[in-house]
Design an enzyme around this catalytic site. Structure first.
Site, PDB file in Angstrom:
ATOM      1  N   TYR A   1       1.123  -1.092  -0.422  1.00 21.41           N
ATOM      2  CA  TYR A   1       0.015  -0.424   0.020  1.00 21.41           C
ATOM      3  C   TYR A   1       1.303   1.331   0.086  1.00 21.41           C
ATOM      4  O   TYR A   1       0.595   1.920  -0.456  1.00 21.41           O
ATOM      5  CB  TYR A   1      -0.692   0.063   1.505  1.00 21.41           C
ATOM      6  CG  TYR A   1      -1.655  -1.261   1.228  1.00 21.41           C
ATOM      7  CD1 TYR A   1      -2.859  -0.880   0.679  1.00 21.41           C
ATOM      8  CD2 TYR A   1      -1.439  -2.118   1.796  1.00 21.41           C
ATOM      9  CE1 TYR A   1      -3.922  -2.377   1.177  1.00 21.41           C
ATOM     10  CE2 TYR A   1      -2.596  -3.264   2.360  1.00 21.41           C
ATOM     11  CZ  TYR A   1      -3.243  -3.258   0.971  1.00 21.41           C
ATOM     12  OH  TYR A   1      -4.365  -4.557   1.525  1.00 21.41           O
TER      13      TYR A   1
ATOM     14  N   ASN B   1     -12.465  -1.942  -4.584  1.00 20.50           N
ATOM     15  CA  ASN B   1     -12.201  -2.354  -5.989  1.00 20.50           C
ATOM     16  C   ASN B   1     -13.333  -3.498  -6.652  1.00 20.50           C
ATOM     17  O   ASN B   1     -13.673  -4.094  -5.845  1.00 20.50           O
ATOM     18  CB  ASN B   1     -10.650  -3.404  -6.607  1.00 20.50           C
ATOM     19  CG  ASN B   1     -10.805  -3.765  -7.506  1.00 20.50           C
ATOM     20  OD1 ASN B   1     -11.368  -3.241  -8.430  1.00 20.50           O
ATOM     21  ND2 ASN B   1      -9.503  -5.030  -7.505  1.00 20.50           N
TER      22      ASN B   1
ATOM     23  N   CYS C   1      -5.988  -6.448  -7.439  1.00 20.01           N
ATOM     24  CA  CYS C   1      -6.087  -5.869  -5.672  1.00 20.01           C
ATOM     25  C   CYS C   1      -5.635  -7.262  -4.544  1.00 20.01           C
ATOM     26  O   CYS C   1      -4.509  -6.179  -3.626  1.00 20.01           O
ATOM     27  CB  CYS C   1      -7.265  -5.018  -4.546  1.00 20.01           C
ATOM     28  SG  CYS C   1      -8.565  -6.513  -5.110  1.00 20.01           S
ATOM     29  N   HIS C   2      -5.406  -8.059  -5.348  1.00 21.18           N
ATOM     30  CA  HIS C   2      -5.470  -9.180  -4.519  1.00 21.18           C
ATOM     31  C   HIS C   2      -3.433  -9.564  -4.042  1.00 21.18           C
ATOM     32  O   HIS C   2      -2.896  -9.447  -3.781  1.00 21.18           O
ATOM     33  CB  HIS C   2      -5.718 -11.169  -5.035  1.00 21.18           C
ATOM     34  CG  HIS C   2      -5.183 -10.751  -6.375  1.00 21.18           C
ATOM     35  ND1 HIS C   2      -5.645 -10.417  -7.539  1.00 21.18           N
ATOM     36  CD2 HIS C   2      -3.826 -11.706  -6.952  1.00 21.18           C
ATOM     37  CE1 HIS C   2      -4.922 -10.983  -8.351  1.00 21.18           C
ATOM     38  NE2 HIS C   2      -4.035 -12.051  -8.575  1.00 21.18           N
TER      39      HIS C   2
ATOM     40  N   GLU D   1      -0.470 -17.538  -8.846  1.00 22.72           N
ATOM     41  CA  GLU D   1       0.131 -17.068 -10.179  1.00 22.72           C
ATOM     42  C   GLU D   1       1.483 -17.004 -10.160  1.00 22.72           C
ATOM     43  O   GLU D   1       2.775 -16.826 -10.722  1.00 22.72           O
ATOM     44  CB  GLU D   1       0.005 -15.006  -9.673  1.00 22.72           C
ATOM     45  CG  GLU D   1      -1.507 -14.577 -10.176  1.00 22.72           C
ATOM     46  CD  GLU D   1      -1.638 -12.871  -9.642  1.00 22.72           C
ATOM     47  OE1 GLU D   1      -0.675 -12.189  -9.681  1.00 22.72           O
ATOM     48  OE2 GLU D   1      -2.609 -13.095 -10.645  1.00 22.72           O
TER      49      GLU D   1
END
Length: 166
Positions: free
Chosen positions: A99, A122, A130-131, A157
């Site tokens: 952040y 979001n 946003c993850h 990912e």
């Protein structure tokens, strides 16, 4: 303004996709924090054809074949939220940022809490990633879809990105 929605199945549970005038304006997980009331999604779609590109790209993402989405988006929010959501889309697949780093990139290093609030609002989960935002120490922090889903998406990912390097 014409709105409609449909529910798409995914490895992280059902996702409610909302189209506003043909552009994706929402992608919500079940039991997601800050999920708008169902009646704001418009009627269920009579024809799922407009949702086909969303479904196909999500399927390609979850099969490890797609790392960047290319869909028309119509996200409603404040100008600050819009800037944060645009910054989220710049986070590379399989990577994370904090952040504070986003606040710094936006030119306001003291705005990490505001970035967190915008991140939590979001409206298009997964596609606007946003993850991929974590705490300043790299730890998983809040996620509207739940920390288990956040962990699943990040691990997925990283595994997929690692496998594609060889």
């Amino acid at each position: 303004m014409t709105r409609t929605h449909t529910v798409l199945e995914s490895p992280v549970g059902p996702l409610t996709a909302v189209l506003t005038d043909g552009a994706l304006s929402g992608l919500y997980m079940n039991m997601q924090r800050h999920r708008p009331p169902e009646e704001t999604f418009g009627p269920p779609a009579d024809d799922d054809a407009p949702f086909t590109p969303i479904a196909e790209q999500l399927q390609a993402y979850f099969s490890g074949e797609l790392t960047t989405f290319s869909l028309p988006l119509a996200m409603q929010g404040t100008s600050f939220q819009q800037r944060v959501w645009a910054a989220l889309q710049e986070i590379p697949y399989g990577e994370t940022t904090s952040y504070g780093e986003i606040a710094q990139d936006l030119g306001n290093p003291n705005a990490s809490r505001a970035v967190g609030l915008a991140n939590g609002r979001n409206p298009i989960s997964i596609i606007v990633p946003c993850h991929r935002v974590v705490g300043s120490t790299g730890g998983l922090t809040g996620y509207g879809g739940g920390l288990d889903r956040k962990r699943h998406l990040l691990d997925f990912e990283r595994r997929t990105k690692g496998a594609s390097l060889f």
